[in-house]
Write a protein that holds these residues in place. Structure first.
Motif, mmCIF file in Angstrom:
data_model
loop_
_atom_site.group_PDB
_atom_site.id
_atom_site.type_symbol
_atom_site.label_atom_id
_atom_site.label_comp_id
_atom_site.label_asym_id
_atom_site.label_seq_id
_atom_site.Cartn_x
_atom_site.Cartn_y
_atom_site.Cartn_z
ATOM 1 N N LEU A 4 0.819 -1.202 0.000
ATOM 2 C CA LEU A 4 0.000 0.000 0.000
ATOM 3 C C LEU A 4 0.858 1.259 0.000
ATOM 4 O O LEU A 4 0.557 2.242 -0.657
ATOM 5 N N THR A 7 2.179 2.670 -3.469
ATOM 6 C CA THR A 7 1.261 3.473 -4.271
ATOM 7 C C THR A 7 0.994 4.807 -3.593
ATOM 8 O O THR A 7 0.981 5.856 -4.234
ATOM 9 N N THR A 24 -8.073 6.862 -7.456
ATOM 10 C CA THR A 24 -6.866 6.022 -7.331
ATOM 11 C C THR A 24 -6.675 5.582 -5.883
ATOM 12 O O THR A 24 -6.329 4.437 -5.595
ATOM 13 N N GLU A 27 -9.104 2.829 -5.050
ATOM 14 C CA GLU A 27 -8.678 1.572 -5.679
ATOM 15 C C GLU A 27 -7.525 0.930 -4.901
ATOM 16 O O GLU A 27 -7.524 -0.275 -4.660
ATOM 17 N N SER A 28 -6.550 1.748 -4.477
ATOM 18 C CA SER A 28 -5.406 1.152 -3.758
ATOM 19 C C SER A 28 -5.844 0.595 -2.409
ATOM 20 O O SER A 28 -5.299 -0.410 -1.953
ATOM 21 N N GLN A 31 -7.457 -2.740 -3.173
ATOM 22 C CA GLN A 31 -6.442 -3.721 -3.586
ATOM 23 C C GLN A 31 -5.566 -4.181 -2.431
ATOM 24 O O GLN A 31 -4.947 -5.223 -2.485
ATOM 25 N N SER A 32 -5.496 -3.377 -1.386
ATOM 26 C CA SER A 32 -4.628 -3.733 -0.258
ATOM 27 C C SER A 32 -5.386 -4.450 0.839
ATOM 28 O O SER A 32 -4.939 -4.477 1.977
ATOM 29 N N LYS A 251 0.465 -6.588 1.842
ATOM 30 C CA LYS A 251 -0.514 -5.555 1.526
ATOM 31 C C LYS A 251 -0.902 -4.773 2.783
ATOM 32 O O LYS A 251 -1.164 -3.584 2.720
#
Ligand code: GDP
Length: 296
Positions: A4, A7, A24, A27-28, A31-32, A251
């Motif tokens: 994480l 990004t 963004t 989204e991160s 995703q994490s 993550k």
């Protein structure tokens, strides 16, 4: 370094915080493994702050994010932490350690041995995973590395090993007894029944024990990790969790999802984080520090 962070490092240095920037970020977080409900909750707070101009630059939004997540994670912070700062009340103090295979259970038990020994406590181990000879051997290896005895039984059952270990710990006056358990049986129900039986037998052999029921959770298991926590907590009433493998490219967001999942009722605290394969790679968990590591 957390995935994480990579990004977000550039995101929080950006001079523009427009809609694309927020997208963004969202989204991160997903995703994490931060999880959808927590992500939505955080994004709504950040968007609101930006709209009201309470926080508009990326630095201000970063500080707000660290505060918000720090608050969220406080619910999982132990106080006091029985691994690092509590006074020992029971002798032996019995730690029942559970978790699925591969989560890092044996490695973490090795780390716990080292930690307790560094606090001048005597430790005894019990090899309660009687289904896997490899698990027993691995535990014996950690035991001999730490000069700690391991109670085992050839072909015995886990409850019998635990019973034996309690009596050994009492007669040796061991400060700490750590009982390893199986991480996989034919079905999850079967495993939970086995673990419940082990816990019952421990309580009969020493009233009040186990004093701690500790889940070892792989920090990279995402949503699957959350269902593991729920299943173990429902069956056994966890008192603590150690999240492993939060080094390398972890993550790291699953802990935020955990705080959300465990919002209701009695929450097991996160006692420590596994940050490597070495025997000293165990760090206490603190909400503020974790949050700032996650977003810096
Ligand atoms: P068990 O099956 O739950 O007993 O899991 P093990 O203790 O055997 O660990 C499984 C693998 O994860 C091994 O390769 C360990 O070295 C590794 N491992 C355990 N904890 C950590 C950690 O905190 N960080 C990293 N990078 N690897 C870990």
């Amino acid at each position: 370094m957390f995935g994480l962070r990579k990004t977000l490092g550039s995101l929080f240095k950006s001079s523009k915080t427009d809609e694309a920037w927020f997208d963004t970020l969202e989204e991160s977080l997903i995703q994490s493994d931060v999880g959808l409900p927590t992500t939505q909750q955080l994004m709504s707070k950040l968007r609101k702050a930006a709209k009201s101009e309470k926080a508009s630059s990326s630095e201000e939004l970063q500080a707000l994010m660290i505060d918000e997540v720090g608050e969220l994670l406080k619910a999982l912070e132990p106080s006091p932490n029985p691994l690092f700062e509590s006074k020992q009340i029971n002798i032996p103090e019995v730690w029942l350690v559970v978790g699925v295979n591969g989560a890092g259970k044996t490695t973490t038990i090795g780390k716990l041995c080292r930690l307790f020994q560094s606090q001048d406590k005597s430790v005894l181990l019990a090899a309660g995973d009687t289904f896997r000879a490899a698990a027993r051997n691995q535990l014996q290896e950690w035991g001999s590395r730490n000069h700690v005895d391991v109670i085992t039984q050839e072909g015995g059952d886990a409850a019998a090993v635990a019973h034996d270990a309690i009596h050994s710990a009492i007669s040796r006056k061991s400060d700490i007894l750590i009982i390893d358990t199986a991480g996989r049986l034919a079905t999850q129900d079967h495993l939970m029944e086995e673990l419940k039986k082990v816990k019952r037998v421990i309580g009969k052999a020493l009233p009040g024990a186990p004093h701690h029921t500790l889940l070892i959770l792989d920090g990279n298991t995402g949503q699957n990790g959350l269902s593991q926590v729920r299943a173990f907590h429902t069956a056994l009433g966890l008192t603590g969790i150690i999240v492993t493998k939060l080094d390398g490219t972890a993550k790291g967001g699953v802990i935020c999802a955990l705080a959300h999942t465990l919002q209701e009722g009695s929450k097991p605290a996160i006692l420590a984080l596994g940050k490597g394969e070495g025997i000293d790679d165990l760090a206490p968990f603190t909400a503020k520090q974790y949050s700032s590591e996650l977003f810096n």
